[in-house]
Design a protein around this motif. Structure first.
Motif, short mmCIF file in Angstrom:
data_model
loop_
_atom_site.label_atom_id
_atom_site.label_comp_id
_atom_site.label_asym_id
_atom_site.label_seq_id
_atom_site.Cartn_x
_atom_site.Cartn_y
_atom_site.Cartn_z
N THR A 5 24.69 -0.57 -16.48
CA THR A 5 23.89 0.62 -16.23
C THR A 5 22.96 0.33 -15.06
N ASP A 6 22.98 1.24 -14.12
CA ASP A 6 22.10 1.10 -12.95
C ASP A 6 20.81 1.86 -13.24
N VAL A 7 19.73 1.14 -13.44
CA VAL A 7 18.45 1.76 -13.74
C VAL A 7 17.57 1.64 -12.49
N ARG A 8 17.05 2.75 -12.06
CA ARG A 8 16.17 2.76 -10.90
C ARG A 8 14.84 3.38 -11.28
N THR A 9 13.80 2.80 -10.76
CA THR A 9 12.46 3.30 -11.00
C THR A 9 11.80 3.55 -9.66
N THR A 10 11.11 4.65 -9.57
CA THR A 10 10.37 4.95 -8.35
C THR A 10 8.89 4.69 -8.63
N ILE A 11 8.29 3.95 -7.74
CA ILE A 11 6.87 3.66 -7.85
C ILE A 11 6.19 4.18 -6.61
N ASP A 12 5.19 5.03 -6.79
CA ASP A 12 4.40 5.50 -5.67
C ASP A 12 3.29 4.51 -5.42
N VAL A 13 3.21 4.02 -4.21
CA VAL A 13 2.18 3.07 -3.83
C VAL A 13 1.26 3.75 -2.83
N LEU A 14 -0.02 3.74 -3.13
CA LEU A 14 -1.01 4.33 -2.24
C LEU A 14 -1.57 3.22 -1.37
N VAL A 15 -1.38 3.33 -0.07
CA VAL A 15 -1.87 2.33 0.86
C VAL A 15 -2.88 3.00 1.78
N TYR A 16 -4.01 2.38 1.93
CA TYR A 16 -5.02 2.92 2.84
C TYR A 16 -5.71 1.79 3.57
N ASP A 17 -6.26 2.12 4.70
CA ASP A 17 -6.96 1.16 5.54
C ASP A 17 -8.42 1.13 5.09
N PRO A 18 -8.90 0.00 4.55
CA PRO A 18 -10.28 -0.04 4.06
C PRO A 18 -11.32 0.14 5.15
N ASP A 19 -10.94 -0.04 6.40
CA ASP A 19 -11.89 0.18 7.49
C ASP A 19 -11.91 1.62 7.96
N LYS A 20 -11.05 2.46 7.43
CA LYS A 20 -10.94 3.85 7.87
C LYS A 20 -11.04 4.76 6.66
N LEU A 21 -12.17 4.75 6.01
CA LEU A 21 -12.35 5.61 4.86
C LEU A 21 -13.14 6.84 5.29
N ILE A 22 -14.21 7.21 4.63
CA ILE A 22 -15.00 8.34 5.10
C ILE A 22 -15.55 7.95 6.46
N ASP A 23 -15.31 8.79 7.44
CA ASP A 23 -15.63 8.42 8.82
C ASP A 23 -16.34 9.58 9.51
N VAL A 24 -17.63 9.40 9.79
CA VAL A 24 -18.43 10.40 10.49
C VAL A 24 -18.08 10.34 11.97
N LYS A 25 -17.89 11.50 12.57
CA LYS A 25 -17.56 11.56 14.01
C LYS A 25 -18.69 10.93 14.83
N ASP A 26 -18.30 10.26 15.90
CA ASP A 26 -19.27 9.59 16.76
C ASP A 26 -20.27 10.56 17.38
#
Length: 162
Positions: A5-26
């Motif tokens: 039996t071929d069992v497949r699982t999908t995992i959603d991975v959330l990747v984000y840049d820790p240096d680019k979070l909430i960012d106020v415009k210059d």
């Protein structure tokens, strides 16, 4: 009988840049105080929509909630509100809103605020955290008579900004 039996699982991975979070415009007047997790220098009567236009982030990834984490039921920001960068139901980053002069967190600058700033400047009261930051409207890291005068002038309608 054994079967393959071929069992497949999908995992959603959330990747984000820790240096680019909430960012106020210059070019924004707002200050992103990452040390204290504040967005400061916000003028009274600033709306959520205006705040979002001053952020580099996609507006659809930003939500603003009140100090208790509830959806806002008003248009204007208040000291203590939380700006959140979200992906689905996950909060990736959060900053506390500091509205200049709004020392009671109701989203308005009025007589209650200037009296509180006066009492703090006179040493008769104290403010904590974002509310102390909101009282220091001239940015000197101390709450004094100059802060009181600016809050009073705004609340009395003699100034359109703080």
């Amino acid at each position: 009988l054994a079967s393959n039996t071929d069992v497949r699982t999908t995992i959603d991975v959330l990747v984000y840049d820790p240096d680019k979070l909430i960012d106020v415009k210059d070019n924004s007047a707002y200050v992103d105080d990452t040390e204290n997790n504040y967005i400061t220098n916000i003028q009274p009567a600033t709306t959520v929509a205006t705040l979002k236009t001053n952020l580099e982030n996609d507006a659809t990834t930003i939500q603003v909630v009140d100090k208790d984490g509830n959806a806002l039921t008003r248009d204007n920001l208040a000291t203590g509100d939380k700006v959140q960068l979200v992906a689905g139901d996950t909060v990736l980053d959060e900053r506390t809103v500091v509205v200049l002069g709004d020392v009671d967190g109701n989203g308005k600058v009025n007589g209650l605020d200037y009296r509180k700033v006066l009492n703090v400047a006179a040493g008769k009261a104290t403010l904590d955290d974002a509310f102390a930051e909101a009282a220091d409207v001239n940015g000197t890291n101390s709450i004094n008579g100059l802060d009181y005068r600016k809050v009073l002038n705004y609340a009395a309608g003699k100034a359109t900004t703080i």
